[in-house]
Write a protein that holds these residues in place. Structure first.
Motif, PDB file in Angstrom:
ATOM      1  N   UNK A  65      -5.038  73.660 -62.479  1.00 36.87           N
ATOM      2  CA  UNK A  65      -3.715  73.296 -62.978  1.00 36.87           C
ATOM      3  C   UNK A  65      -2.723  73.272 -61.829  1.00 36.87           C
ATOM      4  N   UNK A  66      -1.653  72.494 -62.020  1.00 34.86           N
ATOM      5  CA  UNK A  66      -0.616  72.408 -60.999  1.00 34.86           C
ATOM      6  C   UNK A  66       0.740  72.463 -61.680  1.00 34.86           C
ATOM      7  N   UNK A  67       1.585  73.328 -61.177  1.00 37.84           N
ATOM      8  CA  UNK A  67       2.936  73.431 -61.724  1.00 37.84           C
ATOM      9  C   UNK A  67       3.787  72.267 -61.226  1.00 37.84           C
ATOM     10  N   UNK A  75       2.367  67.466 -66.830  1.00 39.20           N
ATOM     11  CA  UNK A  75       2.018  66.244 -66.115  1.00 39.20           C
ATOM     12  C   UNK A  75       3.241  65.598 -65.474  1.00 39.20           C
ATOM     13  N   UNK A  76       4.401  65.813 -66.061  1.00 36.55           N
ATOM     14  CA  UNK A  76       5.625  65.182 -65.563  1.00 36.55           C
ATOM     15  C   UNK A  76       6.450  66.147 -64.721  1.00 36.55           C
ATOM     16  N   UNK A  77       7.115  65.614 -63.702  1.00 37.79           N
ATOM     17  CA  UNK A  77       8.203  66.340 -63.079  1.00 37.79           C
ATOM     18  C   UNK A  77       9.366  66.311 -64.071  1.00 37.79           C
ATOM     19  N   UNK A  78      10.119  67.402 -64.181  1.00 39.72           N
ATOM     20  CA  UNK A  78      11.232  67.453 -65.128  1.00 39.72           C
ATOM     21  C   UNK A  78      12.518  66.987 -64.436  1.00 39.72           C
ATOM     22  N   UNK A  98      -8.510  73.084 -71.767  1.00 37.67           N
ATOM     23  CA  UNK A  98      -8.828  71.708 -72.139  1.00 37.67           C
ATOM     24  C   UNK A  98      -8.574  70.752 -70.974  1.00 37.67           C
ATOM     25  N   UNK A  99      -9.232  69.604 -71.025  1.00 37.06           N
ATOM     26  CA  UNK A  99      -8.975  68.555 -70.034  1.00 37.06           C
ATOM     27  C   UNK A  99      -7.543  68.052 -70.211  1.00 37.06           C
ATOM     28  N   UNK A 100      -6.896  67.583 -69.148  1.00 42.20           N
ATOM     29  CA  UNK A 100      -5.489  67.149 -69.241  1.00 42.20           C
ATOM     30  C   UNK A 100      -5.211  66.166 -70.373  1.00 42.20           C
ATOM     31  N   UNK A 101      -6.113  65.214 -70.611  1.00 40.16           N
ATOM     32  CA  UNK A 101      -5.862  64.201 -71.648  1.00 40.16           C
ATOM     33  C   UNK A 101      -5.906  64.791 -73.057  1.00 40.16           C
ATOM     34  N   UNK A 119       7.761  66.720 -72.338  1.00 37.68           N
ATOM     35  CA  UNK A 119       7.809  67.789 -71.346  1.00 37.68           C
ATOM     36  C   UNK A 119       7.094  69.019 -71.899  1.00 37.68           C
ATOM     37  N   UNK A 120       5.939  69.338 -71.316  1.00 37.01           N
ATOM     38  CA  UNK A 120       5.180  70.510 -71.758  1.00 37.01           C
ATOM     39  C   UNK A 120       5.820  71.761 -71.183  1.00 37.01           C
TER      40      UNK A 120
END
Length: 350
Positions: A65-67, A75-78, A98-101, A119-120
């Protein structure tokens, strides 16, 4: 010190070094480095931090995972985006197994046909009053007006101080008065352990706790006692006093939640409440009655609430496929999250 003792200690040190080397080549969970980087009431990761998560001793479902720029596994920059949707919750939203998708934010965005970013904003080990802080934060920083909260049925009770699921605001379990209970700063030992694959394996994969092991060493538990009471016991209906206390607790948590969130700036607030994942009826335990009362109190606030139990029951009536990640992990899998996100998508403005 004798030669035998030196050889013994040397052997232990060699075994530790070998274990460290081997584990560094495996997808062992690595340090998340969480802290209060952007807001004193919100636990997050360092911006753009990368870490690994896996489940159990055999390292199931490993993922990297990556912040993002604001310290969330997203997945998105905020950035400021009044058309974005904030998805709030705990580990159910982060869904590191889980996988990203298959994660809920990606599924909700796909159901919205890519017209709106999602935005997660999931933080594992949190509860309802922590969700309110993230809603406040997203409204202030990103001007978001639409929110989806994916929550467990026990998220109100977990908002009590000392529950183990609080990172900031909570209610005193005795008086129900608001309190603040933040995580302490990491000790020197914790900082050292964060960078050891062996230490991470023991703590993250095996859930090793020295205090528990020490207690077990000095606690006698004969086999005949260990098996006592192992059979299934029918749940006991709660007495009126228990139910009254539970309802008072829910009332206090809901009141504090809505005193925190900026109602005037919110256009749509959607709650998805997890529950039993079967089509079979079950006795109404205290937890079930507490969950039902929480849903009632949320609906009285004029927000949209989806009780996911009927949705799960409809699925169970047509399919035997489980909605859990596995018998070792009760989090919703991609199928269960799709059912939940489909309900949310129907309630959001297009």
């Amino acid at each position: 010190m004798g030669r035998a003792a030196l050889l013994f200690l040397g052997g232990i040190a060699a075994a530790v070094v070998c274990a460290e080397i081997v584990l560094r080549g495996l997808p062992v969970s690595t340090a998340t480095m969480t802290g209060y980087y952007h807001d004193p009431d919100i636990l997050a990761y360092p911006a753009h931090h990368t870490w690994t998560m896996a489940t159990g001793w055999d390292l199931r479902n490993p993922h990297t995972l990556r912040a993002n720029n604001w310290g969330f596994a997203a997945e998105h920059e905020f950035s400021v985006d009044s058309q974005a949707v904030a998805l709030i919750g705990d580990s159910y939203v982060e869904a590191s197994m889980l996988a990203p998708r298959d994660r809920p934010a990606a599924q909700l965005e796909a159901l919205l046909q890519g017209r709106r970013k999602v935005y997660a904003m999931g933080t594992p080990g949190t509860a309802m009053l922590d969700y309110a802080q993230r809603i406040r934060f997203a409204s202030e920083r990103f001007q978001i007006r639409d929110f989806v909260v994916l929550m467990e049925g026990a998220d109100a009770r977990q908002a009590l101080c000392g529950s183990g699921n609080v990172v900031s605001r909570c209610l005193d379990p005795s008086t129900l008065e608001p309190r603040i209970s933040r995580h302490p700063r990491a000790s020197a030992w914790t900082d050292l352990a964060r960078h050891s694959a062996l230490a991470q394996y023991l703590m993250s994969q095996l859930r090793f706790k020295l205090a528990t092991v020490t207690k077990a060493m000095f606690t006698r538990k004969p086999p005949e006692e260990a098996g006592a009471g192992a059979g299934k016991v029918a749940p006991v209906a709660p007495d009126p006093e228990q139910l009254a206390r539970a309802q008072a607790m829910v009332d206090a948590v809901v009141q504090q939640f809505f005193a925190t969130v900026p109602r005037a700036q919110i256009r749509q607030l959607v709650f998805l409440v997890d529950g039993r994942r079967t089509s079979q009826a079950a006795p109404r335990t205290l937890a079930e009655l507490e969950r039902a009362y929480l849903i009632l109190r949320l609906r009285e606030q004029g927000v949209t609430v989806h009780d996911l139990e009927p949705i799960y029951a409809a699925h169970a009536a047509e399919s035997q496929r489980s909605l859990a990640v596995g018998p070792y992990d009760g989090h919703l899998n991609s199928i269960g999250l799709h059912l939940a996100m489909a309900a949310a998508a129907q309630s959001l403005p297009q």
